[in-house]
Design a protein around this motif. Structure first.
Motif, PDB file in Angstrom:
ATOM      1  N   GLU A  79      -4.906  32.724  22.261  1.00  0.00           N
ATOM      2  CA  GLU A  79      -4.722  33.683  23.353  1.00  0.00           C
ATOM      3  C   GLU A  79      -4.449  32.911  24.637  1.00  0.00           C
ATOM      4  O   GLU A  79      -5.065  31.857  24.889  1.00  0.00           O
ATOM      5  CB  GLU A  79      -5.970  34.539  23.526  1.00  0.00           C
ATOM      6  N   PHE A  95      -2.284  39.219  26.203  1.00  0.00           N
ATOM      7  CA  PHE A  95      -2.622  40.618  25.993  1.00  0.00           C
ATOM      8  C   PHE A  95      -2.795  41.309  27.345  1.00  0.00           C
ATOM      9  O   PHE A  95      -3.262  40.698  28.308  1.00  0.00           O
ATOM     10  CB  PHE A  95      -3.917  40.749  25.183  1.00  0.00           C
ATOM     11  N   PRO A 110       1.748  42.901  23.446  1.00  0.00           N
ATOM     12  CA  PRO A 110       1.384  41.506  23.716  1.00  0.00           C
ATOM     13  C   PRO A 110       2.622  40.615  23.724  1.00  0.00           C
ATOM     14  O   PRO A 110       3.578  40.853  22.982  1.00  0.00           O
ATOM     15  CB  PRO A 110       0.459  41.159  22.543  1.00  0.00           C
TER      16      PRO A 110
END
Length: 301
Positions: free
Chosen positions: A77, A109, A116
């Motif tokens: 991420e 995100f 995303p």
């Protein structure tokens, strides 16, 4: 737009899967312990390992996957505000990944309904030989900067002396241009498992769940055949299920789904019936592989 954090690495799977599918790859999750495998034509498979954040276990996992394919990425991420993790620079991370032979992907995100965003920090060095444009690997890689990035990923900001030691070790153990050798046997097993699956029923990065392997697909197909037709002799079972190794699977009975009624005749156990309910979504797909004359109009349970 504001960014939101994820609670599990499984949330990375769908964006990563979509990213590669948009580039013409077929993508499946959890294939022989690889979080994500993407295949396009006759090219080497692309393997992607998923983690919420960049750490040493993820890098070790990525290096181990180089035994299966030269095209390995690690995906994380994107940290808040787009900053590189562990207080290093993206340039240092690119250098580090280049030395290790890995590519790096990030997934951003959003709190809104916006999809995303997957971004390529760097491609693995081997990607340029597989037909895709790769981010150039800088000439004269800075091994000390890479060592600092590795140490930071381990949560231990290096001193100057430790950084120099790591840089020296990286130079000695990772000569320029030398990569982990792909094991043909292991790569063939990965390809066989990928090709023998009839759908993508696993979420990459998941743990402590029953994975749908090619073997489980065949076992479910045999169970569905016995559910539809009742106890069958092995010859009939092979014909009705189009499963050539039905005899071996009945004898091994790995999941406890089958029982022998008499010599050479097998039926379904209560555990097998329960499996057809648990994996009904899988059965609905795999039973369509059967020749039309062996299928009934009755839907899968």
């Amino acid at each position: 737009m504001s960014q939101v954090g994820i609670s599990s690495e499984t949330e990375l799977y769908e964006p990563i899967k979509r990213f590669w599918e948009e580039r013409g790859y077929e993508v499946k999750g959890e294939v022989r312990h690889c979080d994500v495998v993407a295949v396009r034509g006759e090219e080497p498979p692309v393997i992607i390992e998923l983690k919420k954040s960049l750490n040493i276990p993820l890098l070790v996992q990525g290096i181990d996957r180089l035994k299966l394919s030269p095209l390995v990425y690690v995906a994380i991420e994107l940290p808040p505000k787009g900053r590189a993790p562990h207080r290093v620079s993206w340039s240092e991370l690119r250098t580090m990944c280049g030395l290790l032979g890995l590519g790096l992907l990030t997934v951003r995100f959003y709190k809104t309904r916006r999809e995303p965003l997957v971004e390529v920090v760097c491609h693995p060095p081997a990607m340029s030989t597989a037909g895709d444009a790769a981010s150039p690997v800088p000439e004269g890689r800075d091994a000390q900067a890479a060592a600092q990035a590795i140490a930071s990923a381990a949560g231990q900001p290096p001193t100057a002396s430790s950084a120099n030691a790591l840089a020296c070790e990286a130079t000695l153990t990772r000569p320029r241009g030398k990569r982990v050798r792909v094991s043909k046997r292991a790569a063939d097993r990965l390809a066989a498992e990928f090709n023998n699956r009839h759908g993508d029923f696993n979420v990459g990065g998941s743990t402590r769940v029953k994975r749908v392997t090619a073997y489980r697909e065949r076992a479910l197909l045999l169970a569905w055949t016995l559910h539809e037709h009742g106890p069958l002799p092995l010859r009939k079972l092979r014909e009705q299920s189009a499963c050539s190794d039905a005899t071996k699977m009945m004898q091994h009975n790995y999941y406890g789904w089958y029982e022998r009624h008499q010599r050479g005749v097998y039926g379904l156990t209560p555990a097998g019936e329960a499996a057809l309910t648990t994996f009904a979504h899988v059965v609905e797909v795999i039973r369509k592989q059967l020749p039309s004359q062996t299928q009934h109009s009755q839907p899968a349970p």
